[in-house]
Design a protein around this motif. Structure first.
Motif, PDB file in Angstrom:
ATOM      1  N   TYR A 228      16.969  53.806 -16.827  1.00 14.06           N
ATOM      2  CA  TYR A 228      17.881  54.510 -17.735  1.00 14.06           C
ATOM      3  C   TYR A 228      17.253  55.816 -18.224  1.00 14.06           C
ATOM      4  O   TYR A 228      17.922  56.836 -18.338  1.00 14.06           O
ATOM      5  CB  TYR A 228      18.211  53.597 -18.922  1.00 14.06           C
ATOM      6  CG  TYR A 228      19.179  54.195 -19.912  1.00 14.06           C
ATOM      7  CD1 TYR A 228      20.529  54.244 -19.619  1.00 14.06           C
ATOM      8  CD2 TYR A 228      18.745  54.693 -21.126  1.00 14.06           C
ATOM      9  CE1 TYR A 228      21.430  54.787 -20.525  1.00 14.06           C
ATOM     10  CE2 TYR A 228      19.630  55.237 -22.032  1.00 14.06           C
ATOM     11  CZ  TYR A 228      20.969  55.280 -21.731  1.00 14.06           C
ATOM     12  OH  TYR A 228      21.853  55.819 -22.624  1.00 14.06           O
ATOM     13  N   MET A 229      15.956  55.797 -18.499  1.00 17.45           N
ATOM     14  CA  MET A 229      15.269  56.973 -19.023  1.00 17.45           C
ATOM     15  C   MET A 229      14.641  57.835 -17.930  1.00 17.45           C
ATOM     16  O   MET A 229      13.879  58.754 -18.222  1.00 17.45           O
ATOM     17  CB  MET A 229      14.184  56.537 -20.018  1.00 17.45           C
ATOM     18  CG  MET A 229      14.755  55.986 -21.280  1.00 17.45           C
ATOM     19  SD  MET A 229      15.858  57.196 -22.029  1.00 17.45           S
ATOM     20  CE  MET A 229      15.942  56.608 -23.673  1.00 17.45           C
ATOM     21  N   PHE A 230      14.959  57.585 -16.685  1.00 15.70           N
ATOM     22  CA  PHE A 230      14.384  58.319 -15.569  1.00 15.70           C
ATOM     23  C   PHE A 230      14.605  59.837 -15.665  1.00 15.70           C
ATOM     24  O   PHE A 230      13.663  60.602 -15.443  1.00 15.70           O
ATOM     25  CB  PHE A 230      14.927  57.769 -14.247  1.00 15.70           C
ATOM     26  CG  PHE A 230      14.280  58.337 -13.034  1.00 15.70           C
ATOM     27  CD1 PHE A 230      12.943  58.085 -12.759  1.00 15.70           C
ATOM     28  CD2 PHE A 230      14.992  59.133 -12.167  1.00 15.70           C
ATOM     29  CE1 PHE A 230      12.334  58.609 -11.643  1.00 15.70           C
ATOM     30  CE2 PHE A 230      14.398  59.664 -11.041  1.00 15.70           C
ATOM     31  CZ  PHE A 230      13.062  59.405 -10.785  1.00 15.70           C
ATOM     32  N   PRO A 231      15.810  60.337 -16.019  1.00 13.55           N
ATOM     33  CA  PRO A 231      15.970  61.794 -16.148  1.00 13.55           C
ATOM     34  C   PRO A 231      15.043  62.403 -17.202  1.00 13.55           C
ATOM     35  O   PRO A 231      14.488  63.481 -17.002  1.00 13.55           O
ATOM     36  CB  PRO A 231      17.439  61.961 -16.540  1.00 13.55           C
ATOM     37  CG  PRO A 231      18.114  60.758 -15.994  1.00 13.55           C
ATOM     38  CD  PRO A 231      17.101  59.649 -16.144  1.00 13.55           C
ATOM     39  N   MET A 232      14.865  61.713 -18.315  1.00 16.17           N
ATOM     40  CA  MET A 232      13.967  62.209 -19.349  1.00 16.17           C
ATOM     41  C   MET A 232      12.528  62.255 -18.837  1.00 16.17           C
ATOM     42  O   MET A 232      11.799  63.221 -19.083  1.00 16.17           O
ATOM     43  CB  MET A 232      14.031  61.321 -20.592  1.00 16.17           C
ATOM     44  CG  MET A 232      13.133  61.784 -21.715  1.00 16.17           C
ATOM     45  SD  MET A 232      13.005  60.610 -23.064  1.00 16.17           S
ATOM     46  CE  MET A 232      12.087  59.312 -22.301  1.00 16.17           C
ATOM     47  N   LEU A 233      12.124  61.241 -18.100  1.00 11.64           N
ATOM     48  CA  LEU A 233      10.781  61.187 -17.550  1.00 11.64           C
ATOM     49  C   LEU A 233      10.556  62.324 -16.552  1.00 11.64           C
ATOM     50  O   LEU A 233       9.509  62.982 -16.572  1.00 11.64           O
ATOM     51  CB  LEU A 233      10.537  59.830 -16.883  1.00 11.64           C
ATOM     52  CG  LEU A 233       9.186  59.627 -16.231  1.00 11.64           C
ATOM     53  CD1 LEU A 233       8.085  59.643 -17.282  1.00 11.64           C
ATOM     54  CD2 LEU A 233       9.168  58.338 -15.450  1.00 11.64           C
ATOM     55  N   ILE A 234      11.535  62.579 -15.709  1.00 14.95           N
ATOM     56  CA  ILE A 234      11.438  63.668 -14.737  1.00 14.95           C
ATOM     57  C   ILE A 234      11.291  65.010 -15.465  1.00 14.95           C
ATOM     58  O   ILE A 234      10.445  65.836 -15.104  1.00 14.95           O
ATOM     59  CB  ILE A 234      12.666  63.687 -13.799  1.00 14.95           C
ATOM     60  CG1 ILE A 234      12.683  62.433 -12.928  1.00 14.95           C
ATOM     61  CG2 ILE A 234      12.692  64.946 -12.948  1.00 14.95           C
ATOM     62  CD1 ILE A 234      11.536  62.324 -11.969  1.00 14.95           C
ATOM     63  N   ALA A 235      12.109  65.241 -16.479  1.00 13.93           N
ATOM     64  CA  ALA A 235      12.034  66.497 -17.228  1.00 13.93           C
ATOM     65  C   ALA A 235      10.679  66.647 -17.906  1.00 13.93           C
ATOM     66  O   ALA A 235      10.086  67.732 -17.904  1.00 13.93           O
ATOM     67  CB  ALA A 235      13.153  66.556 -18.265  1.00 13.93           C
ATOM     68  N   TRP A 236      10.171  65.580 -18.481  1.00 11.62           N
ATOM     69  CA  TRP A 236       8.886  65.626 -19.176  1.00 11.62           C
ATOM     70  C   TRP A 236       7.736  65.875 -18.199  1.00 11.62           C
ATOM     71  O   TRP A 236       6.857  66.691 -18.461  1.00 11.62           O
ATOM     72  CB  TRP A 236       8.678  64.316 -19.934  1.00 11.62           C
ATOM     73  CG  TRP A 236       7.400  64.279 -20.695  1.00 11.62           C
ATOM     74  CD1 TRP A 236       7.083  64.996 -21.816  1.00 11.62           C
ATOM     75  CD2 TRP A 236       6.271  63.477 -20.386  1.00 11.62           C
ATOM     76  NE1 TRP A 236       5.817  64.680 -22.207  1.00 11.62           N
ATOM     77  CE2 TRP A 236       5.289  63.746 -21.353  1.00 11.62           C
ATOM     78  CE3 TRP A 236       5.996  62.550 -19.383  1.00 11.62           C
ATOM     79  CZ2 TRP A 236       4.051  63.125 -21.344  1.00 11.62           C
ATOM     80  CZ3 TRP A 236       4.764  61.933 -19.400  1.00 11.62           C
ATOM     81  CH2 TRP A 236       3.813  62.217 -20.355  1.00 11.62           C
ATOM     82  N   LEU A 237       7.755  65.201 -17.049  1.00 11.21           N
ATOM     83  CA  LEU A 237       6.687  65.374 -16.066  1.00 11.21           C
ATOM     84  C   LEU A 237       6.703  66.774 -15.448  1.00 11.21           C
ATOM     85  O   LEU A 237       5.649  67.305 -15.091  1.00 11.21           O
ATOM     86  CB  LEU A 237       6.797  64.318 -14.961  1.00 11.21           C
ATOM     87  CG  LEU A 237       6.441  62.895 -15.359  1.00 11.21           C
ATOM     88  CD1 LEU A 237       6.712  61.933 -14.213  1.00 11.21           C
ATOM     89  CD2 LEU A 237       4.987  62.805 -15.803  1.00 11.21           C
ATOM     90  N   ARG A 238       7.882  67.363 -15.313  1.00 14.22           N
ATOM     91  CA  ARG A 238       7.986  68.703 -14.748  1.00 14.22           C
ATOM     92  C   ARG A 238       7.713  69.791 -15.778  1.00 14.22           C
ATOM     93  O   ARG A 238       7.604  70.956 -15.436  1.00 14.22           O
ATOM     94  CB  ARG A 238       9.384  68.922 -14.166  1.00 14.22           C
ATOM     95  CG  ARG A 238       9.652  68.055 -12.947  1.00 14.22           C
ATOM     96  CD  ARG A 238      10.983  68.380 -12.322  1.00 14.22           C
ATOM     97  NE  ARG A 238      10.900  69.707 -11.715  1.00 14.22           N
ATOM     98  CZ  ARG A 238      11.826  70.644 -11.868  1.00 14.22           C
ATOM     99  NH1 ARG A 238      12.895  70.424 -12.604  1.00 14.22           N
ATOM    100  NH2 ARG A 238      11.700  71.814 -11.291  1.00 14.22           N
TER     101      ARG A 238
END
Length: 72
Positions: free
Chosen positions: A17-27
């Motif tokens: 569910y939080m995958f988009p947030m994780l992608i944005a944070w890692l990038r």
């Protein structure tokens, strides 16, 4: 054992569910807070989750630093 498996499934679903947030944070996305808010509140809809994921994968703007000439 069944409780542990249920807990593991719950954790995996939360991570998905939080995958988009994780992608944005890692990038290091400049709009990570806005993406996180969109994902948190509208991620339960497929459109909100996909929108947050696409936004997280968009180009990251970086400030352009133009060196100023020094006077001697």
């Amino acid at each position: 054992m069944a409780e542990f498996q249920g807990f593991l499934v719950f954790i995996l679903l939360c991570a998905l569910y939080m995958f988009p947030m994780l992608i944005a944070w890692l990038r290091g996305h400049h709009q990570v807070v806005a993406i996180s808010v969109l994902n948190f509140f509208l991620g339960w809809t497929l459109l909100g989750w996909v929108g947050a994921l696409v936004w997280a994968c968009t180009a990251i703007t970086r400030p352009v630093v133009i060196p100023q000439p020094t006077s001697l």
